[in-house]
Design a protein around this motif. Structure first.
Motif, PDB file in Angstrom:
ATOM      1  N   MET A 161       0.878  -1.171   0.000  1.00 28.55           N
ATOM      2  CA  MET A 161       0.000   0.000   0.000  1.00 28.55           C
ATOM      3  C   MET A 161       0.914   1.219   0.000  1.00 28.55           C
ATOM      4  N   HIS A 162       0.349   2.384  -0.222  1.00 25.79           N
ATOM      5  CA  HIS A 162       1.110   3.625  -0.092  1.00 25.79           C
ATOM      6  C   HIS A 162       0.866   4.193   1.294  1.00 25.79           C
ATOM      7  N   VAL A 163       1.927   4.479   2.007  1.00 23.03           N
ATOM      8  CA  VAL A 163       1.857   5.150   3.306  1.00 23.03           C
ATOM      9  C   VAL A 163       2.556   6.492   3.127  1.00 23.03           C
ATOM     10  N   ASP A 164       1.775   7.552   3.166  1.00 25.17           N
ATOM     11  CA  ASP A 164       2.291   8.898   2.894  1.00 25.17           C
ATOM     12  C   ASP A 164       3.067   8.926   1.587  1.00 25.17           C
ATOM     13  N   GLY A 165       2.535   8.250   0.563  1.00 22.18           N
ATOM     14  CA  GLY A 165       3.105   8.266  -0.770  1.00 22.18           C
ATOM     15  C   GLY A 165       4.217   7.273  -1.027  1.00 22.18           C
ATOM     16  N   VAL A 166       4.604   6.498  -0.032  1.00 22.74           N
ATOM     17  CA  VAL A 166       5.700   5.542  -0.174  1.00 22.74           C
ATOM     18  C   VAL A 166       5.129   4.128  -0.248  1.00 22.74           C
ATOM     19  N   ALA A 167       5.543   3.375  -1.269  1.00 23.94           N
ATOM     20  CA  ALA A 167       5.120   1.980  -1.380  1.00 23.94           C
ATOM     21  C   ALA A 167       5.659   1.226  -0.162  1.00 23.94           C
ATOM     22  N   THR A 168       4.739   0.642   0.598  1.00 20.41           N
ATOM     23  CA  THR A 168       5.084   0.027   1.881  1.00 20.41           C
ATOM     24  C   THR A 168       4.430  -1.338   1.993  1.00 20.41           C
ATOM     25  N   VAL A 208       0.183  -8.437 -18.545  1.00 20.99           N
ATOM     26  CA  VAL A 208       1.057  -8.765 -17.420  1.00 20.99           C
ATOM     27  C   VAL A 208       0.475  -9.869 -16.542  1.00 20.99           C
ATOM     28  N   PRO A 209      -0.787  -9.766 -16.118  1.00 22.69           N
ATOM     29  CA  PRO A 209      -1.273 -10.751 -15.142  1.00 22.69           C
ATOM     30  C   PRO A 209      -1.357 -12.164 -15.704  1.00 22.69           C
ATOM     31  N   GLN A 210      -0.936 -13.086 -14.918  1.00 22.00           N
ATOM     32  CA  GLN A 210      -1.166 -14.499 -15.203  1.00 22.00           C
ATOM     33  C   GLN A 210      -2.147 -14.966 -14.136  1.00 22.00           C
ATOM     34  N   CYS A 211      -1.647 -15.353 -12.967  1.00 25.46           N
ATOM     35  CA  CYS A 211      -2.571 -15.738 -11.897  1.00 25.46           C
ATOM     36  C   CYS A 211      -3.214 -14.501 -11.283  1.00 25.46           C
ATOM     37  N   GLY A 212      -2.497 -13.370 -11.294  1.00 27.56           N
ATOM     38  CA  GLY A 212      -3.036 -12.111 -10.809  1.00 27.56           C
ATOM     39  C   GLY A 212      -2.847 -11.841  -9.334  1.00 27.56           C
ATOM     40  N   TYR A 213      -2.362 -12.798  -8.572  1.00 24.33           N
ATOM     41  CA  TYR A 213      -2.308 -12.628  -7.132  1.00 24.33           C
ATOM     42  C   TYR A 213      -1.418 -11.462  -6.703  1.00 24.33           C
ATOM     43  N   CYS A 214      -0.308 -11.277  -7.352  1.00 22.12           N
ATOM     44  CA  CYS A 214       0.632 -10.219  -6.949  1.00 22.12           C
ATOM     45  C   CYS A 214       0.273  -8.859  -7.529  1.00 22.12           C
ATOM     46  N   GLN A 215      -0.705  -8.813  -8.408  1.00 19.15           N
ATOM     47  CA  GLN A 215      -0.922  -7.612  -9.207  1.00 19.15           C
ATOM     48  C   GLN A 215      -1.269  -6.365  -8.414  1.00 19.15           C
ATOM     49  N   SER A 216      -2.094  -6.464  -7.382  1.00 20.04           N
ATOM     50  CA  SER A 216      -2.430  -5.239  -6.646  1.00 20.04           C
ATOM     51  C   SER A 216      -1.181  -4.640  -6.004  1.00 20.04           C
ATOM     52  N   GLY A 217      -0.353  -5.470  -5.398  1.00 18.28           N
ATOM     53  CA  GLY A 217       0.883  -4.978  -4.790  1.00 18.28           C
ATOM     54  C   GLY A 217       1.867  -4.467  -5.827  1.00 18.28           C
ATOM     55  N   MET A 218       1.944  -5.170  -6.945  1.00 24.99           N
ATOM     56  CA  MET A 218       2.853  -4.765  -8.018  1.00 24.99           C
ATOM     57  C   MET A 218       2.424  -3.406  -8.581  1.00 24.99           C
ATOM     58  N   ILE A 219       1.140  -3.237  -8.831  1.00 20.88           N
ATOM     59  CA  ILE A 219       0.646  -1.967  -9.368  1.00 20.88           C
ATOM     60  C   ILE A 219       0.901  -0.831  -8.385  1.00 20.88           C
ATOM     61  N   MET A 220       0.701  -1.079  -7.102  1.00 22.28           N
ATOM     62  CA  MET A 220       0.965  -0.036  -6.103  1.00 22.28           C
ATOM     63  C   MET A 220       2.448   0.339  -6.091  1.00 22.28           C
ATOM     64  N   ALA A 221       3.329  -0.645  -6.215  1.00 24.51           N
ATOM     65  CA  ALA A 221       4.766  -0.364  -6.247  1.00 24.51           C
ATOM     66  C   ALA A 221       5.130   0.456  -7.485  1.00 24.51           C
ATOM     67  N   VAL A 222       4.550   0.122  -8.626  1.00 28.47           N
ATOM     68  CA  VAL A 222       4.847   0.837  -9.870  1.00 28.47           C
ATOM     69  C   VAL A 222       4.290   2.254  -9.829  1.00 28.47           C
ATOM     70  N   GLU A 223       3.081   2.423  -9.305  1.00 31.48           N
ATOM     71  CA  GLU A 223       2.513   3.773  -9.178  1.00 31.48           C
ATOM     72  C   GLU A 223       3.445   4.662  -8.354  1.00 31.48           C
ATOM     73  N   ALA A 224       3.961   4.126  -7.241  1.00 33.97           N
ATOM     74  CA  ALA A 224       4.871   4.910  -6.394  1.00 33.97           C
ATOM     75  C   ALA A 224       6.178   5.213  -7.121  1.00 33.97           C
ATOM     76  N   LEU A 225       6.712   4.237  -7.841  1.00 32.96           N
ATOM     77  CA  LEU A 225       7.942   4.462  -8.606  1.00 32.96           C
ATOM     78  C   LEU A 225       7.742   5.591  -9.605  1.00 32.96           C
ATOM     79  N   LEU A 226       6.657   5.544 -10.369  1.00 35.21           N
ATOM     80  CA  LEU A 226       6.443   6.555 -11.409  1.00 35.21           C
ATOM     81  C   LEU A 226       6.106   7.922 -10.818  1.00 35.21           C
TER      82      LEU A 226
END
Length: 153
Positions: A49-56, A94-112
């Motif tokens: 999740m993002h905590v004060d804008g940081v992927a955490t 990108v998604p195959q099983c999709g399980y990691c996708q919510s966390g992955m998307i949150m990490a990428v949003e923070a990176l960008l």
């Protein structure tokens, strides 16, 4: 003991054990189940999740540590129309099983948010989430596409 924070733009106050991980507070008391539990040791990133804008990673983060913070979950990303990252995820399948996708998307949003033009090395350094299906080449391509979509507006 009530702990207050902002969750996806809304003030919340929860009366839970202060040591309860944020992941479980959000899932169990707020009913937001998009963020997943993976490993329980903050290694895989499914709980990002993002905590004060940081992927955490939130599976081991005590809720007391986020008192007064602003928390964003996957439910806050593209609620009406897909975000650039979500569009790129679909474009690159990108998604195959999709399980990691919510966390992955949150990490990428923070990176960008921090780095609008990441190199492959930047992506590899910042996105340490584990994809059990191994779609890392698609993920990297999707990050570049998302960055371009964001730049184009």
């Amino acid at each position: 003991m009530a702990i207050s924070f902002n969750l996806n733009g809304n003030p919340v106050s929860v009366d839970v054990d202060p040591e309860m991980p944020l992941l479980w507070v959000v899932r169990e008391t707020q009913g937001l189940t998009g963020t997943k539990f993976g490993c329980g040791i903050a290694a895989c990133g499914a709980c990002t999740m993002h905590v004060d804008g940081v992927a955490t990673r939130t599976c081991v983060l005590p809720v007391e540590a986020v008192a007064g913070a602003t928390i964003k979950t996957i439910e806050s990303i593209g609620p009406d129309t897909p975000s650039a990252v979500q569009d790129a995820w679909l474009t690159h399948q990108v998604p195959q099983c999709g399980y990691c996708q919510s966390g992955m998307i949150m990490a990428v949003e923070a990176l960008l948010d921090e780095n609008p033009t990441p190199s492959d090395a930047d992506i590899d350094d910042a996105i340490t989430n584990i994809c059990r299906c191994g779609t890392y080449d698609r993920i990297r391509a999707a990050v570049h596409t998302a960055a371009q979509l964001r730049r184009e507006g």
